[in-house]
Design a protein around this motif. Sequence first.
Motif, PDB file in Angstrom:
ATOM      1  N   SER A  94       1.668  -2.079   7.450  1.00 51.04           N
ATOM      2  CA  SER A  94       2.064  -3.241   6.650  1.00 51.04           C
ATOM      3  C   SER A  94       3.107  -2.764   5.656  1.00 51.04           C
ATOM      4  N   LEU A  95       4.133  -3.565   5.436  1.00 48.36           N
ATOM      5  CA  LEU A  95       5.232  -3.204   4.546  1.00 48.36           C
ATOM      6  C   LEU A  95       5.354  -4.290   3.491  1.00 48.36           C
ATOM      7  N   TYR A  96       5.422  -3.897   2.217  1.00 48.70           N
ATOM      8  CA  TYR A  96       5.519  -4.839   1.116  1.00 48.70           C
ATOM      9  C   TYR A  96       6.770  -4.531   0.306  1.00 48.70           C
ATOM     10  N   VAL A  97       7.505  -5.590  -0.071  1.00 47.30           N
ATOM     11  CA  VAL A  97       8.727  -5.445  -0.858  1.00 47.30           C
ATOM     12  C   VAL A  97       8.521  -6.147  -2.196  1.00 47.30           C
ATOM     13  N   PHE A  98       8.730  -5.408  -3.277  1.00 50.35           N
ATOM     14  CA  PHE A  98       8.641  -5.953  -4.623  1.00 50.35           C
ATOM     15  C   PHE A  98       9.967  -5.687  -5.318  1.00 50.35           C
ATOM     16  N   GLN A  99      10.503  -6.702  -5.990  1.00 51.82           N
ATOM     17  CA  GLN A  99      11.796  -6.575  -6.642  1.00 51.82           C
ATOM     18  C   GLN A  99      11.663  -6.817  -8.134  1.00 51.82           C
ATOM     19  N   THR A 100      12.340  -5.987  -8.934  1.00 51.68           N
ATOM     20  CA  THR A 100      12.320  -6.126 -10.392  1.00 51.68           C
ATOM     21  C   THR A 100      13.431  -7.065 -10.836  1.00 51.68           C
ATOM     22  N   LEU A 101      13.449  -7.377 -12.115  1.00 53.03           N
ATOM     23  CA  LEU A 101      14.500  -8.235 -12.664  1.00 53.03           C
ATOM     24  C   LEU A 101      15.883  -7.610 -12.536  1.00 53.03           C
ATOM     25  N   THR A 102      15.951  -6.293 -12.525  1.00 56.45           N
ATOM     26  CA  THR A 102      17.243  -5.616 -12.427  1.00 56.45           C
ATOM     27  C   THR A 102      17.691  -5.417 -10.979  1.00 56.45           C
ATOM     28  N   GLY A 103      16.886  -5.870 -10.013  1.00 60.50           N
ATOM     29  CA  GLY A 103      17.266  -5.769  -8.616  1.00 60.50           C
ATOM     30  C   GLY A 103      16.767  -4.529  -7.903  1.00 60.50           C
ATOM     31  N   VAL A 104      16.041  -3.673  -8.607  1.00 59.66           N
ATOM     32  CA  VAL A 104      15.472  -2.482  -7.971  1.00 59.66           C
ATOM     33  C   VAL A 104      14.323  -2.935  -7.072  1.00 59.66           C
ATOM     34  N   LYS A 105      14.297  -2.438  -5.834  1.00 57.55           N
ATOM     35  CA  LYS A 105      13.256  -2.825  -4.883  1.00 57.55           C
ATOM     36  C   LYS A 105      12.303  -1.661  -4.650  1.00 57.55           C
ATOM     37  N   PHE A 106      11.019  -1.956  -4.743  1.00 64.27           N
ATOM     38  CA  PHE A 106       9.963  -1.001  -4.429  1.00 64.27           C
ATOM     39  C   PHE A 106       9.387  -1.419  -3.084  1.00 64.27           C
ATOM     40  N   ILE A 107       9.402  -0.515  -2.121  1.00 65.55           N
ATOM     41  CA  ILE A 107       8.875  -0.799  -0.787  1.00 65.55           C
ATOM     42  C   ILE A 107       7.659   0.091  -0.586  1.00 65.55           C
ATOM     43  N   ILE A 108       6.540  -0.553  -0.303  1.00 66.31           N
ATOM     44  CA  ILE A 108       5.280   0.162  -0.118  1.00 66.31           C
ATOM     45  C   ILE A 108       4.838  -0.054   1.320  1.00 66.31           C
ATOM     46  N   ILE A 109       4.647   1.045   2.047  1.00 67.53           N
ATOM     47  CA  ILE A 109       4.194   0.985   3.439  1.00 67.53           C
ATOM     48  C   ILE A 109       2.744   1.460   3.457  1.00 67.53           C
ATOM     49  N   THR A 110       1.861   0.619   4.007  1.00 63.07           N
ATOM     50  CA  THR A 110       0.426   0.896   3.981  1.00 63.07           C
ATOM     51  C   THR A 110      -0.170   0.820   5.383  1.00 63.07           C
ATOM     52  N   SER A 111      -1.453   1.135   5.459  1.00 61.38           N
ATOM     53  CA  SER A 111      -2.182   0.955   6.713  1.00 61.38           C
ATOM     54  C   SER A 111      -2.190  -0.533   7.055  1.00 61.38           C
ATOM     55  N   PRO A 112      -2.336  -0.868   8.333  1.00 60.23           N
ATOM     56  CA  PRO A 112      -2.293  -2.282   8.720  1.00 60.23           C
ATOM     57  C   PRO A 112      -3.493  -3.055   8.184  1.00 60.23           C
ATOM     58  N   VAL A 113      -3.286  -4.364   8.059  1.00 59.42           N
ATOM     59  CA  VAL A 113      -4.376  -5.239   7.648  1.00 59.42           C
ATOM     60  C   VAL A 113      -5.399  -5.248   8.768  1.00 59.42           C
ATOM     61  N   GLY A 114      -6.672  -5.048   8.414  1.00 57.07           N
ATOM     62  CA  GLY A 114      -7.736  -5.032   9.418  1.00 57.07           C
ATOM     63  C   GLY A 114      -7.971  -6.413  10.000  1.00 57.07           C
ATOM     64  N   ALA A 115      -8.916  -6.495  10.886  1.00 56.09           N
ATOM     65  CA  ALA A 115      -9.268  -7.780  11.481  1.00 56.09           C
ATOM     66  C   ALA A 115      -9.697  -8.736  10.373  1.00 56.09           C
ATOM     67  N   VAL A 116      -9.187  -9.934  10.447  1.00 59.41           N
ATOM     68  CA  VAL A 116      -9.459 -10.916   9.411  1.00 59.41           C
ATOM     69  C   VAL A 116     -10.828 -11.534   9.659  1.00 59.41           C
ATOM     70  N   THR A 117     -11.780 -11.124   8.842  1.00 58.80           N
ATOM     71  CA  THR A 117     -13.128 -11.695   8.910  1.00 58.80           C
ATOM     72  C   THR A 117     -13.449 -12.222   7.530  1.00 58.80           C
ATOM     73  N   THR A 118     -13.213 -13.502   7.341  1.00 57.16           N
ATOM     74  CA  THR A 118     -13.420 -14.082   6.023  1.00 57.16           C
ATOM     75  C   THR A 118     -14.637 -14.980   6.035  1.00 57.16           C
ATOM     76  N   GLN A 119     -15.277 -15.020   4.912  1.00 59.71           N
ATOM     77  CA  GLN A 119     -16.388 -15.935   4.721  1.00 59.71           C
ATOM     78  C   GLN A 119     -15.912 -17.037   3.795  1.00 59.71           C
ATOM     79  N   ALA A 120     -16.667 -18.096   3.746  1.00 59.57           N
ATOM     80  CA  ALA A 120     -16.297 -19.214   2.882  1.00 59.57           C
ATOM     81  C   ALA A 120     -16.162 -18.730   1.440  1.00 59.57           C
ATOM     82  N   GLY A 121     -15.054 -19.084   0.802  1.00 62.37           N
ATOM     83  CA  GLY A 121     -14.833 -18.719  -0.585  1.00 62.37           C
ATOM     84  C   GLY A 121     -14.258 -17.337  -0.802  1.00 62.37           C
TER      85      GLY A 121
END
Length: 174
Positions: A94-121
């Motif tokens: 998984s890759l995430y891009v975060f940008q600051t007010l000055t335009g600097v971009k932080f890119i964080i590469i992580t392990s993939p999102v696991g199987a989506v098993t959600t419960q109510a709420g």
Amino acid sequence: MDVYSILILNKAGGLIYQKDLNPRLSKLSANDYLVLAGTLHGAHAIATRLKPDGSKHGYEDPHTVNSNILLSGKAHTPNVNKSGLSNIDTDLFSLYVFQTLTGVKFIIITSPVGAVTTQAGQPSASKRQFEAASNIYKQCYLYYCDYVMKDPFYSLDMPIKSTMFESKVQELAR
């Protein structure tokens, strides 16, 4: 969630910092990282211009944003990436891009999102991982401000060589 890598791009899309935080990660060449940074910067720039017709969401007038910051004394959130590329989820990472007010971009590469098993709420696994990546971004941004931008010997938009910043980023992986 395992953090694989952190990249920092200057406002022109140049790679100013890259750190692989997972030793099992296959190594890329320096040229590959530069190509990756340029590609992500370009994709982000194009994505900021994409929006459905009549959509109110998307690019905000910089004058309005700056006026709000001057009036309130602070930004609503340190991540101003309200439009553009924010994350990519694949089976391998998984890759995430975060940008600051000055335009600097932080890119964080992580392990993939696991199987989506959600419960109510309960928030989805994807949302939980995005929040975790956001917390890592905030910590990394804090370290960037404290150890890089306050360094009198650091030149803006140049590669980051701070040993204190390096050690703090390394701690994020633990």
